[in-house]
Write an enzyme that holds these catalytic residues in place. Structure first.
Site, PDB file in Angstrom:
ATOM      1  N   ARG A   1      38.606  11.238  -0.709  1.00 52.32           N
ATOM      2  CA  ARG A   1      39.105  12.392  -0.571  1.00 52.32           C
ATOM      3  C   ARG A   1      39.739  12.766  -1.867  1.00 52.32           C
ATOM      4  NH1 ARG A   1      43.578  11.547   3.998  1.00 52.32           N
ATOM      5  NH2 ARG A   1      44.441   9.440   3.310  1.00 52.32           N
TER       6      ARG A   1
ATOM      7  N   VAL B   1      35.137  13.611   1.493  1.00 52.78           N
ATOM      8  CA  VAL B   1      33.589  13.090   1.356  1.00 52.78           C
ATOM      9  C   VAL B   1      33.681  12.210   2.848  1.00 52.78           C
ATOM     10  CG1 VAL B   1      31.657  11.484   0.391  1.00 52.78           C
ATOM     11  CG2 VAL B   1      33.545  13.180  -1.006  1.00 52.78           C
TER      12      VAL B   1
ATOM     13  N   LYS C   1      29.982  16.162   1.024  1.00 48.77           N
ATOM     14  CA  LYS C   1      31.142  16.354   0.314  1.00 48.77           C
ATOM     15  C   LYS C   1      31.416  17.909   0.667  1.00 48.77           C
ATOM     16  CE  LYS C   1      31.921  15.416  -4.045  1.00 48.77           C
ATOM     17  NZ  LYS C   1      31.964  15.290  -5.313  1.00 48.77           N
TER      18      LYS C   1
ATOM     19  N   ASP D   1      31.521  13.474 -19.001  1.00 47.89           N
ATOM     20  CA  ASP D   1      32.487  12.532 -18.309  1.00 47.89           C
ATOM     21  C   ASP D   1      31.912  11.291 -17.816  1.00 47.89           C
ATOM     22  OD1 ASP D   1      35.098  11.671 -17.872  1.00 47.89           O
ATOM     23  OD2 ASP D   1      35.045  12.562 -15.865  1.00 47.89           O
TER      24      ASP D   1
END
Length: 424
Positions: free
Chosen positions: A106, A112, A127, A218
């Protein structure tokens, strides 16, 4: 993906060109001194103002926390009650098709859960994102732009989407092997062949993304998942909350400041327009970590950390570097070059002799090394913040808190100080 205020969000891309989701149900090289002028006298400037698989067989134990298995503390409600609580938040269309099994992660505006398809008994992850919040909506839109376009063995797959006025439910494949980060911490040693196997899979996924005009922005071990716990598991790239997706022919330059400090490319730090080569820089950092258990650039002080990155200042001193092949070091050097134009592309990296040969010229021995305090500290903080005792995950929804993100304000101050020094 999914921490409420922990990320600088990317600019929205233009229209996407491909949708491969099964169904959407709507609501009815060179010298590393390119920035030498930028970091001059940076020492005279004070520090910048600062501003979930859960445990698996590869996850390291939390320091100081006894291993008591998965027994819940007395104050924790029964598992059945917790599942019922989250099942009540799901749209009836979702629960009619999927059986909610367990909460596995979470964030500030997301949850999730592990689910099972009622007809096929196939496990998935869902999700659930609260889109009534602006940041949740923006992150959701960013991830969907990417996941609706991609089909690749090394990228997390979106199965279908359900939408309501306040929530989006993303049904995704379930990865149960944990994060690469956890294996790095727990395993303690990798052979060069181990490292090249991981990098081959990640590079193939990145090459595919870049060919579609998608930049992840990322990449880090926390965002690379093992599909299953076995040693022969494939790697899956996940967490596209900061990704930029563009059509072919669009301007390929990006300007948004985003990422994780230790993995961010120099050109982002100086707020220059940048390309997908920022992903290749991050892969250089990941390769360095795989081989050594340490980061090439690490400092608790952000100013000094950014100075190291801007200079491309890293070393091969100490263990295990004397045992690492020259080809492996050459691979890293060609990624951690400050000039983005001289950095290898994903295709070039896949064709590098070290990767092609699966490190055939190396000794094939385990590179025994002690994990750096920086990585251990990060692992410890993540243990303390873990919300689930399950070992299953799809796409991350937590883990990265505010302090682990590059802040726009920090770089504005960094650039302002540079301008004052440069003009003075």
């Amino acid at each position: 993906m999914g921490c409420g205020t922990s990320k600088v969000l990317p600019e929205p891309p233009k229209d996407v060109q491909l949708d491969l989701v099964k169904k959407v149900e709507p609501f009815s090289g060179t010298k590393n001194d390119v920035y030498k002028h930028f970091i001059t006298e940076v020492d005279s400037v004070g520090p910048l103002k600062a501003g979930f698989p859960a445990t698996s067989q590869y996850a390291p134990p939390c320091p100081g926390v006894p291993n008591t298995g998965h027994t819940a503390p007395p104050s924790e409600p029964p598992r059945r009650a917790r599942v019922a609580k989250y099942r009540a938040k799901f749209d009836p269309r979702v629960t009619a098709k999927y059986d909610i099994k367990a909460l596995i992660g979470r964030g500030s505006f997301s949850r999730v859960v592990r689910v099972e398809h009622r007809a096929t008994r196939q496990p998935y992850a869902i999700k659930m994102i609260e889109t009534k919040y602006r940041e949740g909506r923006e992150v959701c839109e960013s991830e969907l732009r990417v996941l609706r376009r991609v089909r690749h063995a090394n990228i997390i797959q979106l199965v279908e989407v359900f939408e309501t006025q306040e929530r989006v439910y993303m049904v995704m494949e379930l990865a149960t092997g944990g994060e690469l980060f956890d294996r790095i911490i727990a395993k303690g040693s990798f052979t060069e062949r181990d490292a090249t196997r991981v990098l081959q899979m990640v590079l193939d996924g990145v090459r595919y993304l870049h060919a579609l005009g998608i930049t992840h922005r990322d990449l880090k071990p926390e965002n690379l998942l093992y599909y299953h716990p076995g040693t022969d598991s494939k790697i899956i790239i996940t967490d596209f909350g900061l990704a930029s997706a563009r059509k072919k022919g669009d301007d390929c330059l990006m300007k948004t400041t985003c990422g994780t400090p230790e993995y961010i490319a120099p050109e982002v730090l100086v707020r220059k327009p940048y390309t997908n080569s920022v992903d290749m820089w991050a892969l250089g950092v990941i390769a360095y970590i795989l081989l050594s258990g340490t980061m090439p650039f690490e400092d608790d002080n952000r100013t000094r950390l950014y100075r190291q990155i801007l200079r491309g200042k890293y070393s091969y001193l100490g263990e295990p570097w004397p045992s690492v092949s020259n080809l492996a070091k050459d691979f890293i050097d060609r990624l951690l070059t400050v000039d983005p134009g001289a950095r290898m592309t994903a295709l070039q990296a896949l064709r590098h002799p070290w990767v092609v040969s699966m490190a055939a010229s190396s000794s094939m021995k385990n590179l025994h090394r002690s994990i750096s305090q920086n990585l251990l500290k990060r692992a410890s903080s993540r243990c303390q913040s873990t919300k689930s005792s399950q070992s299953t995950r799809s796409s991350r929804s937590t883990r990265s808190n505010k302090s682990r993100r590059v802040r726009e304000r920090e770089l504005r101050e960094l650039n302002l100080r540079y301008q004052q020094q440069y003009n003075g």
